[in-house]
Scaffold this motif. Structure first.
Motif, PDB file in Angstrom:
ATOM      1  N   THR A 122     -37.759 -48.878   4.098  1.00 51.55           N
ATOM      2  CA  THR A 122     -36.346 -49.276   3.970  1.00 51.55           C
ATOM      3  C   THR A 122     -35.593 -49.240   5.284  1.00 51.55           C
ATOM      4  OG1 THR A 122     -35.721 -47.011   3.400  1.00 51.55           O
ATOM      5  CG2 THR A 122     -36.201 -48.518   1.564  1.00 51.55           C
ATOM      6  N   LYS A 123     -36.067 -48.427   6.239  1.00 49.34           N
ATOM      7  CA  LYS A 123     -35.333 -48.296   7.491  1.00 49.34           C
ATOM      8  C   LYS A 123     -36.248 -47.751   8.580  1.00 49.34           C
ATOM      9  CE  LYS A 123     -31.033 -46.220   9.186  1.00 49.34           C
ATOM     10  NZ  LYS A 123     -29.906 -45.344   8.845  1.00 49.34           N
ATOM     11  N   LEU A 124     -36.104 -48.300   9.804  1.00 47.74           N
ATOM     12  CA  LEU A 124     -36.825 -47.794  10.968  1.00 47.74           C
ATOM     13  C   LEU A 124     -35.841 -47.024  11.840  1.00 47.74           C
ATOM     14  CD1 LEU A 124     -38.723 -50.051   9.940  1.00 47.74           C
ATOM     15  CD2 LEU A 124     -39.237 -50.583  12.308  1.00 47.74           C
ATOM     16  N   VAL A 125     -36.221 -45.820  12.250  1.00 43.46           N
ATOM     17  CA  VAL A 125     -35.405 -45.005  13.155  1.00 43.46           C
ATOM     18  C   VAL A 125     -36.317 -44.590  14.308  1.00 43.46           C
ATOM     19  CG1 VAL A 125     -33.754 -44.203  11.413  1.00 43.46           C
ATOM     20  CG2 VAL A 125     -35.887 -42.953  11.750  1.00 43.46           C
ATOM     21  N   PRO A 126     -35.757 -44.156  15.440  1.00 39.56           N
ATOM     22  CA  PRO A 126     -36.609 -43.844  16.597  1.00 39.56           C
ATOM     23  C   PRO A 126     -37.701 -42.816  16.318  1.00 39.56           C
ATOM     24  CG  PRO A 126     -34.303 -43.921  17.260  1.00 39.56           C
ATOM     25  CD  PRO A 126     -34.327 -44.042  15.768  1.00 39.56           C
ATOM     26  N   PHE A 127     -37.481 -41.917  15.371  1.00 36.57           N
ATOM     27  CA  PHE A 127     -38.440 -40.836  15.108  1.00 36.57           C
ATOM     28  C   PHE A 127     -39.318 -41.082  13.893  1.00 36.57           C
ATOM     29  CE2 PHE A 127     -34.177 -39.880  13.609  1.00 36.57           C
ATOM     30  CZ  PHE A 127     -34.371 -39.684  12.253  1.00 36.57           C
ATOM     31  N   GLY A 128     -39.216 -42.267  13.258  1.00 34.03           N
ATOM     32  CA  GLY A 128     -40.058 -42.554  12.104  1.00 34.03           C
ATOM     33  C   GLY A 128     -39.499 -43.656  11.236  1.00 34.03           C
ATOM     34  N   VAL A 129     -39.901 -43.638   9.946  1.00 33.35           N
ATOM     35  CA  VAL A 129     -39.438 -44.656   9.001  1.00 33.35           C
ATOM     36  C   VAL A 129     -39.106 -44.002   7.667  1.00 33.35           C
ATOM     37  CG1 VAL A 129     -40.858 -46.452  10.081  1.00 33.35           C
ATOM     38  CG2 VAL A 129     -41.729 -45.251   8.083  1.00 33.35           C
ATOM     39  N   PHE A 130     -38.187 -44.637   6.935  1.00 29.27           N
ATOM     40  CA  PHE A 130     -37.865 -44.196   5.589  1.00 29.27           C
ATOM     41  C   PHE A 130     -38.566 -45.118   4.604  1.00 29.27           C
ATOM     42  CE2 PHE A 130     -34.510 -42.195   7.982  1.00 29.27           C
ATOM     43  CZ  PHE A 130     -34.392 -40.960   7.366  1.00 29.27           C
ATOM     44  N   VAL A 131     -39.120 -44.514   3.560  1.00 29.68           N
ATOM     45  CA  VAL A 131     -39.856 -45.246   2.533  1.00 29.68           C
ATOM     46  C   VAL A 131     -39.256 -44.874   1.177  1.00 29.68           C
ATOM     47  CG1 VAL A 131     -42.101 -45.597   1.429  1.00 29.68           C
ATOM     48  CG2 VAL A 131     -41.970 -45.215   3.905  1.00 29.68           C
ATOM     49  N   GLN A 132     -38.970 -45.897   0.353  1.00 31.66           N
ATOM     50  CA  GLN A 132     -38.473 -45.641  -1.000  1.00 31.66           C
ATOM     51  C   GLN A 132     -39.659 -45.310  -1.886  1.00 31.66           C
ATOM     52  OE1 GLN A 132     -35.806 -48.547  -2.738  1.00 31.66           O
ATOM     53  NE2 GLN A 132     -36.359 -47.887  -4.792  1.00 31.66           N
ATOM     54  N   VAL A 133     -39.646 -44.061  -2.418  1.00 34.44           N
ATOM     55  CA  VAL A 133     -40.782 -43.597  -3.223  1.00 34.44           C
ATOM     56  C   VAL A 133     -40.455 -43.536  -4.709  1.00 34.44           C
ATOM     57  CG1 VAL A 133     -41.966 -42.393  -1.363  1.00 34.44           C
ATOM     58  CG2 VAL A 133     -40.180 -41.199  -2.658  1.00 34.44           C
ATOM     59  N   ALA A 134     -39.176 -43.704  -5.052  1.00 33.90           N
ATOM     60  CA  ALA A 134     -38.737 -43.765  -6.447  1.00 33.90           C
ATOM     61  C   ALA A 134     -37.340 -44.385  -6.423  1.00 33.90           C
ATOM     62  CB  ALA A 134     -38.708 -42.378  -7.077  1.00 33.90           C
ATOM     63  N   GLU A 135     -36.826 -44.740  -7.586  1.00 36.21           N
ATOM     64  CA  GLU A 135     -35.489 -45.329  -7.675  1.00 36.21           C
ATOM     65  C   GLU A 135     -34.461 -44.385  -7.054  1.00 36.21           C
ATOM     66  OE1 GLU A 135     -32.464 -47.873  -8.296  1.00 36.21           O
ATOM     67  OE2 GLU A 135     -34.538 -48.355  -8.799  1.00 36.21           O
ATOM     68  N   GLY A 136     -33.846 -44.817  -5.953  1.00 37.58           N
ATOM     69  CA  GLY A 136     -32.829 -44.014  -5.299  1.00 37.58           C
ATOM     70  C   GLY A 136     -33.347 -42.862  -4.458  1.00 37.58           C
ATOM     71  N   ILE A 137     -34.665 -42.771  -4.284  1.00 35.56           N
ATOM     72  CA  ILE A 137     -35.261 -41.661  -3.523  1.00 35.56           C
ATOM     73  C   ILE A 137     -36.022 -42.226  -2.329  1.00 35.56           C
ATOM     74  CG2 ILE A 137     -36.790 -39.653  -3.581  1.00 35.56           C
ATOM     75  CD1 ILE A 137     -34.444 -39.426  -5.543  1.00 35.56           C
ATOM     76  N   THR A 149     -53.772 -43.907  14.726  1.00 33.39           N
ATOM     77  CA  THR A 149     -53.664 -44.379  16.104  1.00 33.39           C
ATOM     78  C   THR A 149     -52.248 -44.101  16.577  1.00 33.39           C
ATOM     79  OG1 THR A 149     -55.150 -46.188  15.525  1.00 33.39           O
ATOM     80  CG2 THR A 149     -53.956 -46.382  17.599  1.00 33.39           C
ATOM     81  N   PRO A 150     -52.065 -43.432  17.702  1.00 34.65           N
ATOM     82  CA  PRO A 150     -50.704 -43.127  18.165  1.00 34.65           C
ATOM     83  C   PRO A 150     -49.874 -44.402  18.360  1.00 34.65           C
ATOM     84  CG  PRO A 150     -52.333 -41.901  19.439  1.00 34.65           C
ATOM     85  CD  PRO A 150     -53.087 -42.885  18.592  1.00 34.65           C
ATOM     86  N   VAL A 151     -48.598 -44.336  17.935  1.00 36.38           N
ATOM     87  CA  VAL A 151     -47.671 -45.453  18.115  1.00 36.38           C
ATOM     88  C   VAL A 151     -46.441 -44.941  18.859  1.00 36.38           C
ATOM     89  CG1 VAL A 151     -48.432 -46.783  16.116  1.00 36.38           C
ATOM     90  CG2 VAL A 151     -46.650 -45.081  15.829  1.00 36.38           C
ATOM     91  N   ARG A 152     -45.865 -45.801  19.716  1.00 34.54           N
ATOM     92  CA  ARG A 152     -44.681 -45.402  20.496  1.00 34.54           C
ATOM     93  C   ARG A 152     -43.393 -45.576  19.710  1.00 34.54           C
ATOM     94  NH1 ARG A 152     -45.826 -49.100  25.058  1.00 34.54           N
ATOM     95  NH2 ARG A 152     -43.723 -49.674  24.488  1.00 34.54           N
ATOM     96  N   THR A 153     -43.350 -46.639  18.910  1.00 35.08           N
ATOM     97  CA  THR A 153     -42.156 -46.906  18.100  1.00 35.08           C
ATOM     98  C   THR A 153     -42.598 -47.267  16.687  1.00 35.08           C
ATOM     99  OG1 THR A 153     -42.068 -49.278  18.549  1.00 35.08           O
ATOM    100  CG2 THR A 153     -40.937 -47.833  20.123  1.00 35.08           C
ATOM    101  N   PRO A 154     -41.746 -47.046  15.689  1.00 34.48           N
ATOM    102  CA  PRO A 154     -42.119 -47.381  14.311  1.00 34.48           C
ATOM    103  C   PRO A 154     -42.508 -48.848  14.143  1.00 34.48           C
ATOM    104  CG  PRO A 154     -40.142 -46.045  14.330  1.00 34.48           C
ATOM    105  CD  PRO A 154     -40.439 -46.394  15.761  1.00 34.48           C
ATOM    106  N   SER A 155     -41.848 -49.736  14.903  1.00 34.30           N
ATOM    107  CA  SER A 155     -42.140 -51.167  14.754  1.00 34.30           C
ATOM    108  C   SER A 155     -43.543 -51.532  15.237  1.00 34.30           C
ATOM    109  CB  SER A 155     -41.086 -52.009  15.479  1.00 34.30           C
ATOM    110  OG  SER A 155     -41.062 -51.682  16.851  1.00 34.30           O
ATOM    111  N   ASP A 156     -44.209 -50.622  15.950  1.00 36.15           N
ATOM    112  CA  ASP A 156     -45.608 -50.856  16.333  1.00 36.15           C
ATOM    113  C   ASP A 156     -46.531 -50.766  15.113  1.00 36.15           C
ATOM    114  OD1 ASP A 156     -44.838 -51.091  18.971  1.00 36.15           O
ATOM    115  OD2 ASP A 156     -45.479 -49.064  19.532  1.00 36.15           O
ATOM    116  N   ALA A 157     -46.051 -50.111  14.041  1.00 36.10           N
ATOM    117  CA  ALA A 157     -46.905 -49.881  12.865  1.00 36.10           C
ATOM    118  C   ALA A 157     -46.439 -50.624  11.618  1.00 36.10           C
ATOM    119  CB  ALA A 157     -46.974 -48.385  12.572  1.00 36.10           C
ATOM    120  N   VAL A 158     -45.112 -50.695  11.400  1.00 37.17           N
ATOM    121  CA  VAL A 158     -44.591 -51.293  10.166  1.00 37.17           C
ATOM    122  C   VAL A 158     -43.283 -52.039  10.420  1.00 37.17           C
ATOM    123  CG1 VAL A 158     -45.616 -49.554   8.618  1.00 37.17           C
ATOM    124  CG2 VAL A 158     -43.337 -49.183   9.562  1.00 37.17           C
ATOM    125  N   ARG A 159     -42.887 -52.796   9.402  1.00 36.07           N
ATOM    126  CA  ARG A 159     -41.590 -53.490   9.416  1.00 36.07           C
ATOM    127  C   ARG A 159     -40.837 -53.128   8.138  1.00 36.07           C
ATOM    128  NH1 ARG A 159     -44.887 -58.021  11.251  1.00 36.07           N
ATOM    129  NH2 ARG A 159     -44.332 -58.468  13.405  1.00 36.07           N
TER     130      ARG A 159
END
Length: 195
Positions: A122-137, A149-159
């Motif tokens: 749901t959101k990319l931040v400099p220190f990671g990403v937020f994932v919706q795991v349930a309704e409203g959570i 594999t080490p990544v420098r920014t969240p966008s290197d791994a997901v969108r």
């Protein structure tokens, strides 16, 4: 601003008589970007605001919302829990969300650390990403837990919008936070074992 007993004694007396947790009914009288005014069924009118009751944006819903109008509309009847007497603005601070079950606590009751879940980023931040795991959570996957594999920014791994599988690594009921790991959900790519 309006604080003080001398200017509005009837309003002060009414607000002082309210108790934490008391349920108050009223009508949504005004919607602002910072919250919602409620004209209460009981008590005097407010000398300045459209209502004596006030609900801040976070107290409208357990879910993250963009605007108060996502939850209520002017003229709508509401029942709210009294939180506190705001002596500065001479208003009753109210909570609409307190009238509904807390989805986070339900999620925490039914979810154990180690459980595998799937959801959209749901959101990319400099220190990671937020994932919706349930309704409203939503839970946080720290940068180091995104991939083997080490990544420098969240966008290197997901969108944003990508559905990923994660493992619950922690649930903090007090802070209402869920910690997640994407790399622990992909066993085929284990770190080399030390001998």
């Amino acid at each position: 601003m309006l604080g003080g007993r001398t200017g509005h004694p009837e309003l002060w007396t009414f607000l002082e008589s309210l108790h934490d947790g008391e349920i108050l009914a009223g009508t949504v009288a005004g919607i602002e970007r910072f919250g919602v005014f409620v004209a209460l069924d009981e008590g005097p009118d407010h000398p300045v605001f459209p209502g004596v009751g006030f609900i801040t944006i976070p107290e409208l819903s357990w879910h993250r919302i963009e605007a108060a109008s996502d939850v209520v509309r002017v003229g709508q009847r509401v029942a709210c829990e009294f939180l506190q007497f705001d002596t500065w603005n001479l208003e009753a601070r109210l909570s609409l969300r307190a009238m509904r079950p807390d989805p986070f606590q339900s999620f925490a009751d039914g979810t154990e650390v180690g459980r595998t879940l799937c959801g959209p980023v749901t959101k990319l931040v400099p220190f990671g990403v937020f994932v919706q795991v349930a309704e409203g959570i939503e839970g946080l996957v720290h940068l180091g837990e995104l991939s083997w594999t080490p990544v420098r920014t969240p966008s290197d791994a997901v969108r944003v919008g990508d559905r990923i599988t994660v493992v619950v690594t922690g649930i903090d009921r007090d802070q209402r936070r869920v910690r997640l790991s994407a790399r622990r959900a992909s066993p085929e790519r284990r770190e080399p074992q030390q001998h």
